[in-house]
Write a protein that holds these residues in place. Structure first.
Motif, PDB file in Angstrom:
ATOM      1  N   SER A   1      19.229 -22.690  46.203  1.00  0.00           N
ATOM      2  CA  SER A   1      18.135 -22.744  45.222  1.00  0.00           C
ATOM      3  C   SER A   1      17.587 -24.144  45.004  1.00  0.00           C
ATOM      4  O   SER A   1      16.647 -24.313  44.240  1.00  0.00           O
ATOM      5  N   TYR A   2      18.139 -25.155  45.643  1.00  0.00           N
ATOM      6  CA  TYR A   2      17.829 -26.536  45.271  1.00  0.00           C
ATOM      7  C   TYR A   2      17.309 -27.355  46.448  1.00  0.00           C
ATOM      8  O   TYR A   2      17.737 -27.165  47.581  1.00  0.00           O
ATOM      9  N   PHE A   3      16.389 -28.271  46.143  1.00  0.00           N
ATOM     10  CA  PHE A   3      16.000 -29.266  47.148  1.00  0.00           C
ATOM     11  C   PHE A   3      16.947 -30.452  47.046  1.00  0.00           C
ATOM     12  O   PHE A   3      17.587 -30.679  46.021  1.00  0.00           O
TER      13      PHE A   3
ATOM     14  N   ALA B   1      23.463 -21.523  44.422  1.00  0.00           N
ATOM     15  CA  ALA B   1      22.454 -20.558  43.999  1.00  0.00           C
ATOM     16  C   ALA B   1      22.288 -20.608  42.493  1.00  0.00           C
ATOM     17  O   ALA B   1      23.249 -20.482  41.742  1.00  0.00           O
ATOM     18  N   CYS B   2      21.041 -20.782  42.050  1.00  0.00           N
ATOM     19  CA  CYS B   2      20.766 -20.751  40.613  1.00  0.00           C
ATOM     20  C   CYS B   2      20.714 -19.285  40.175  1.00  0.00           C
ATOM     21  O   CYS B   2      20.030 -18.481  40.792  1.00  0.00           O
ATOM     22  N   PRO B   3      21.417 -18.923  39.085  1.00  0.00           N
ATOM     23  CA  PRO B   3      21.407 -17.535  38.613  1.00  0.00           C
ATOM     24  C   PRO B   3      20.017 -17.052  38.207  1.00  0.00           C
ATOM     25  O   PRO B   3      19.769 -15.853  38.158  1.00  0.00           O
TER      26      PRO B   3
ATOM     27  N   ALA C   1       8.391 -20.236  39.203  1.00  0.00           N
ATOM     28  CA  ALA C   1       9.159 -19.284  40.007  1.00  0.00           C
ATOM     29  C   ALA C   1      10.583 -19.055  39.516  1.00  0.00           C
ATOM     30  O   ALA C   1      11.156 -18.010  39.770  1.00  0.00           O
ATOM     31  N   ILE C   2      11.162 -20.022  38.806  1.00  0.00           N
ATOM     32  CA  ILE C   2      12.594 -19.920  38.489  1.00  0.00           C
ATOM     33  C   ILE C   2      12.859 -20.066  36.990  1.00  0.00           C
ATOM     34  O   ILE C   2      13.460 -19.187  36.383  1.00  0.00           O
ATOM     35  N   HIS C   3      12.423 -21.162  36.384  1.00  0.00           N
ATOM     36  CA  HIS C   3      12.700 -21.430  34.970  1.00  0.00           C
ATOM     37  C   HIS C   3      11.397 -21.600  34.186  1.00  0.00           C
ATOM     38  O   HIS C   3      11.262 -22.559  33.420  1.00  0.00           O
ATOM     39  N   GLY C   4      10.432 -20.758  34.408  1.00  0.00           N
ATOM     40  CA  GLY C   4       9.145 -20.980  33.769  1.00  0.00           C
ATOM     41  C   GLY C   4       8.541 -22.244  34.336  1.00  0.00           C
ATOM     42  O   GLY C   4       8.655 -22.504  35.538  1.00  0.00           O
TER      43      GLY C   4
ATOM     44  N   GLY D   1      17.272 -30.860  42.919  1.00  0.00           N
ATOM     45  CA  GLY D   1      16.509 -30.191  41.868  1.00  0.00           C
ATOM     46  C   GLY D   1      16.174 -28.777  42.268  1.00  0.00           C
ATOM     47  O   GLY D   1      16.350 -28.378  43.431  1.00  0.00           O
ATOM     48  N   ASP D   2      15.676 -28.009  41.309  1.00  0.00           N
ATOM     49  CA  ASP D   2      15.246 -26.644  41.601  1.00  0.00           C
ATOM     50  C   ASP D   2      14.164 -26.664  42.680  1.00  0.00           C
ATOM     51  O   ASP D   2      13.323 -27.558  42.716  1.00  0.00           O
ATOM     52  N   ARG D   3      14.162 -25.664  43.535  1.00  0.00           N
ATOM     53  CA  ARG D   3      13.287 -25.668  44.711  1.00  0.00           C
ATOM     54  C   ARG D   3      11.822 -25.375  44.388  1.00  0.00           C
ATOM     55  O   ARG D   3      10.962 -25.515  45.256  1.00  0.00           O
TER      56      ARG D   3
ATOM     57  N   GLY E   1      12.163 -27.319  35.260  1.00  0.00           N
ATOM     58  CA  GLY E   1      13.086 -27.331  36.385  1.00  0.00           C
ATOM     59  C   GLY E   1      14.246 -28.254  36.085  1.00  0.00           C
ATOM     60  O   GLY E   1      14.139 -29.167  35.266  1.00  0.00           O
ATOM     61  N   ASN E   2      15.354 -28.003  36.736  1.00  0.00           N
ATOM     62  CA  ASN E   2      16.554 -28.819  36.553  1.00  0.00           C
ATOM     63  C   ASN E   2      16.622 -29.892  37.627  1.00  0.00           C
ATOM     64  O   ASN E   2      16.332 -29.631  38.798  1.00  0.00           O
ATOM     65  N   LEU E   3      17.011 -31.089  37.212  1.00  0.00           N
ATOM     66  CA  LEU E   3      17.239 -32.193  38.146  1.00  0.00           C
ATOM     67  C   LEU E   3      18.669 -32.673  37.999  1.00  0.00           C
ATOM     68  O   LEU E   3      19.171 -32.794  36.879  1.00  0.00           O
TER      69      LEU E   3
HETATM   70 ZN   LIG Z   1      18.094 -23.282  38.024  1.00  0.00          ZN
END
Ligand SMILES: [Zn+2]
Length: 130
Positions: free
Chosen positions: A35-37, A3-5, A87-90, A53-55, A93-95
């Motif tokens: 939270s991730y794909f 889960a991403c905070p 939806a999550i980080h503006g 990565g982020d979903r 996204g994180n990979l």
């Molecule tokens: Zn995240």
């Protein structure tokens, strides 16, 4: 870890049980606790391929994936409509790449990161949690 905070809709699980009090295997958690794909084409021969990565990924269309996992989504090239939804980080996204590197990416950087694609057929298969 799953889960991403920063994910406002994730329902964080605290153990691997079926308990309705935070058990990942409880139906109320499962995909809602992730939270991730997952990138289904990440292979060792392509260290820069996307492992997860982020979903909050926007695509130009999703379809059935050739991976054999029927609920996986296939993202088609050209990737001009692919990017991050806010939806999550503006609009970033994180990979996590296959070599263990984590990158914070813009939509343009995401598209470049999708360039190391082991299939060479213009398709990218991802498994989204929801
Ligand atoms: Zn995240």
């Amino acid at each position: 870890m799953l889960a991403c905070p920063s994910d406002p809709s994730v329902k964080e699980a605290f153990h691997w049980s079926v308990s309705p009090e935070g058990g990942f295997l409880n139906p109320a958690y499962r995909n809602n606790a992730v939270s991730y794909f997952l990138g289904l084409h990440a292979v060792p021969e392509h260290p820069q391929s996307i492992l997860l990565g982020d979903r909050n990924l926007r695509t130009n269309g999703l379809g059935g994936c050739t991976s054999g996992i029927t609920i996986a989504a296939q993202v088609y090239e050209p990737l001009h409509a692919t990017g991050w939804l806010p939806a999550i980080h503006g609009l970033t996204g994180n990979l996590l790449l296959n070599d263990g590197q984590v990158r914070v990416t813009s939509s343009a950087e995401l598209i470049r990161a999708m360039g190391d694609n082991p299939t060479h057929d213009g398709t990218h298969c991802f498994l989204f949690p929801r």
